[in-house]
Scaffold this active site. Structure first.
Site, PDB file in Angstrom:
ATOM      1  N   PHE A 185       0.811  -1.226   0.000  1.00  0.00           N
ATOM      2  CA  PHE A 185       0.000   0.000   0.000  1.00  0.00           C
ATOM      3  C   PHE A 185       0.847   1.280   0.000  1.00  0.00           C
ATOM      4  O   PHE A 185       0.386   2.343   0.402  1.00  0.00           O
ATOM      5  CB  PHE A 185      -0.977   0.031   1.192  1.00  0.00           C
ATOM      6  CG  PHE A 185      -1.745  -1.247   1.375  1.00  0.00           C
ATOM      7  CD1 PHE A 185      -2.735  -1.607   0.472  1.00  0.00           C
ATOM      8  CD2 PHE A 185      -1.466  -2.101   2.433  1.00  0.00           C
ATOM      9  CE1 PHE A 185      -3.444  -2.799   0.621  1.00  0.00           C
ATOM     10  CE2 PHE A 185      -2.160  -3.293   2.595  1.00  0.00           C
ATOM     11  CZ  PHE A 185      -3.157  -3.636   1.693  1.00  0.00           C
ATOM     12  N   GLY A 197       2.343   2.332  -2.861  1.00  0.00           N
ATOM     13  CA  GLY A 197       2.302   2.913  -4.206  1.00  0.00           C
ATOM     14  C   GLY A 197       3.428   2.480  -5.120  1.00  0.00           C
ATOM     15  O   GLY A 197       3.749   3.181  -6.082  1.00  0.00           O
ATOM     16  N   GLU A 200       6.385  -6.851  -8.409  1.00  0.00           N
ATOM     17  CA  GLU A 200       6.328  -7.943  -7.412  1.00  0.00           C
ATOM     18  C   GLU A 200       7.588  -8.810  -7.475  1.00  0.00           C
ATOM     19  O   GLU A 200       7.535 -10.036  -7.326  1.00  0.00           O
ATOM     20  CB  GLU A 200       5.074  -8.808  -7.624  1.00  0.00           C
ATOM     21  CG  GLU A 200       3.761  -8.040  -7.589  1.00  0.00           C
ATOM     22  CD  GLU A 200       3.330  -7.618  -6.183  1.00  0.00           C
ATOM     23  OE1 GLU A 200       4.057  -7.904  -5.201  1.00  0.00           O
ATOM     24  OE2 GLU A 200       2.264  -6.973  -6.081  1.00  0.00           O
ATOM     25  N   CYS A 253       3.129   1.482  10.993  1.00  0.00           N
ATOM     26  CA  CYS A 253       4.359   2.157  11.403  1.00  0.00           C
ATOM     27  C   CYS A 253       5.114   1.256  12.384  1.00  0.00           C
ATOM     28  O   CYS A 253       4.599   0.229  12.820  1.00  0.00           O
ATOM     29  CB  CYS A 253       4.031   3.508  12.026  1.00  0.00           C
ATOM     30  SG  CYS A 253       3.274   3.373  13.663  1.00  0.00           S
TER      31      CYS A 253
END
Ligand SMILES: [Zn+2]
Length: 209
Positions: free
Chosen positions: A22, A24, A96, A184
């Site tokens: 996630f 980007g 990937e 985080c």
């Protein structure tokens, strides 16, 4: 005077785009590939066939940007797919890439020495926060690393980790929705569901002396 005019072979470039899920990465890879096409460069794009997300014949970002891609089962297949078009192709994208075997490392170096611009996107760490496949080595050998952060889905801080939700201990679980979150450092818990808890026990605090 360019390198070619001086009779030296043109060398290419290795760019690695990495970070957690996630963040980007695919979107950034697609952006660079589209810019190369606008510049009328010949582009080829590949992905390992383990990633069945959204498309079999395209790479896709979570924000629904797509770019056509050839699915390859291994680095050997990637080499074979590339061979007939190697004369024309100038820019090669791989998405990937964490799922590819270690043979991608010498192939990447080889392609750069053939003058190709190689764009590699992939996760730098697993859900256990360990280096993921060939990506760390490719980062070390690259001309440029773009390390993207995601947004922590718990607290909103910049996120460098991929948190797995649920029970599976397999390295590869295909289809991201609901199975992973960006986290985080503070909110990341690799020991959830019993994984790694023994490594993370706090040392006893001694008050003697
Ligand atoms: Zn957080």
């Amino acid at each position: 005077m360019s390198a070619q005019q001086q009779g030296r072979p043109e060398v290419g470039r290795l760019e690695v785009i990495t970070g957690p899920m996630f963040s980007g990465k695919s979107e950034e890879l697609i952006r660079r590939l589209k810019r190369a096409r606008i510049a009328r460069q010949r582009v080829a794009c590949f992905k390992p066939d383990i990633d069945l997300r959204y498309h079999r014949s395209a790479i896709a970002s979570h924000s629904s940007q797509t770019h056509e891609a050839e699915t390859v089962a291994s680095v050997e297949r990637l080499r074979e797919a590339l061979a007939p078009q190697l004369g024309e192709v100038e820019v090669i994208g791989i998405d990937e890439a964490q799922f590819l075997d270690e043979a991608i490392i010498p192939l990447a170096v080889e392609l750069v020495h053939l003058g190709k611009r190689l764009l590699v996107a992939g996760l730098d760490t697993t859900f256990a926060a360990e280096p993921f496949g060939p990506i760390p080595a490719l980062m070390a050998l690259s001309d440029e690393v773009t390390k993207l952060s995601a947004v922590c889905m718990v607290c909103g801080a910049p996120a460098i980790h991929t948190q797995r939700l649920g029970q599976s201990q397999e390295l590869v679980v295909v289809g991201a929705a609901g199975l992973y979150e960006a986290r985080c450092r503070r909110c990341f818990h690799p020991w959830v569901d019993g994984f790694g808890s023994e490594q993370l026990e706090l040392l006893p605090v001694t008050t003697e002396g």
